[in-house]
Enzyme design. Sequence first.
Site: not given
Ligand code: IMP
Length: 179
Positions: A103-104, A107, A156, A169
Amino acid sequence: MQSEVTIHDKTFVPFISAEKIQERVKELGAEINKDYLDKRPLLIAVLNGSAIFMADLLRHIHTACEIAFIRVSSYQGTESSGKLKNILGLTDDLNGRHVILVEDIIDTGDTAKYLIDEINSKNPASLRFATILFKPAALRQDIKPEYVGFEIDPAFVVGYGLDYDGLGRNLADIYVLKS
Ligand code: IMP
């Protein structure tokens, strides 16, 4: 590294340099090589955000491995929380496989939790999580990624695969929203 990057209506400032990222990705690759020797792991990258991390990480993995790419579709573009629908592109037979999800960023952890549950239902031999960024303070799921590039505060960020509304990206460095 640029001193500032403007994307749409927002300004971002330097956060993690490309050099630091590359050093860390190399270390993660070395850990995976050690942990998965002769296990032929299947690395599954979650598009679009992890495309760059996946490509870099793979170049440091020297044990035999396979790869796959998936997408998680959601009811609303960037919002994952509670609106996840399904996984697209997961055609591989995961039964008995050693899976590493790539994963990238983690959050809230909602996406990760959803993926972990879906993949575990397909009986893999093991499942671990690799992410370049992790925001522990934002986490609301009981998950712990095994391979983390950098733990960061819940701000962010863009770059190295991460976008703000579709852009950013392709930045080699990671930038954070200017406060
Ligand atoms: P989660 O399900 O809340 O853990 O969110 C995961 C997804 O939210 C990631 O795969 C990103 O696409 C997006 N995301 C969360 N934080 C950021 C950020 O700081 N920058 C860009 N995308 C984010």
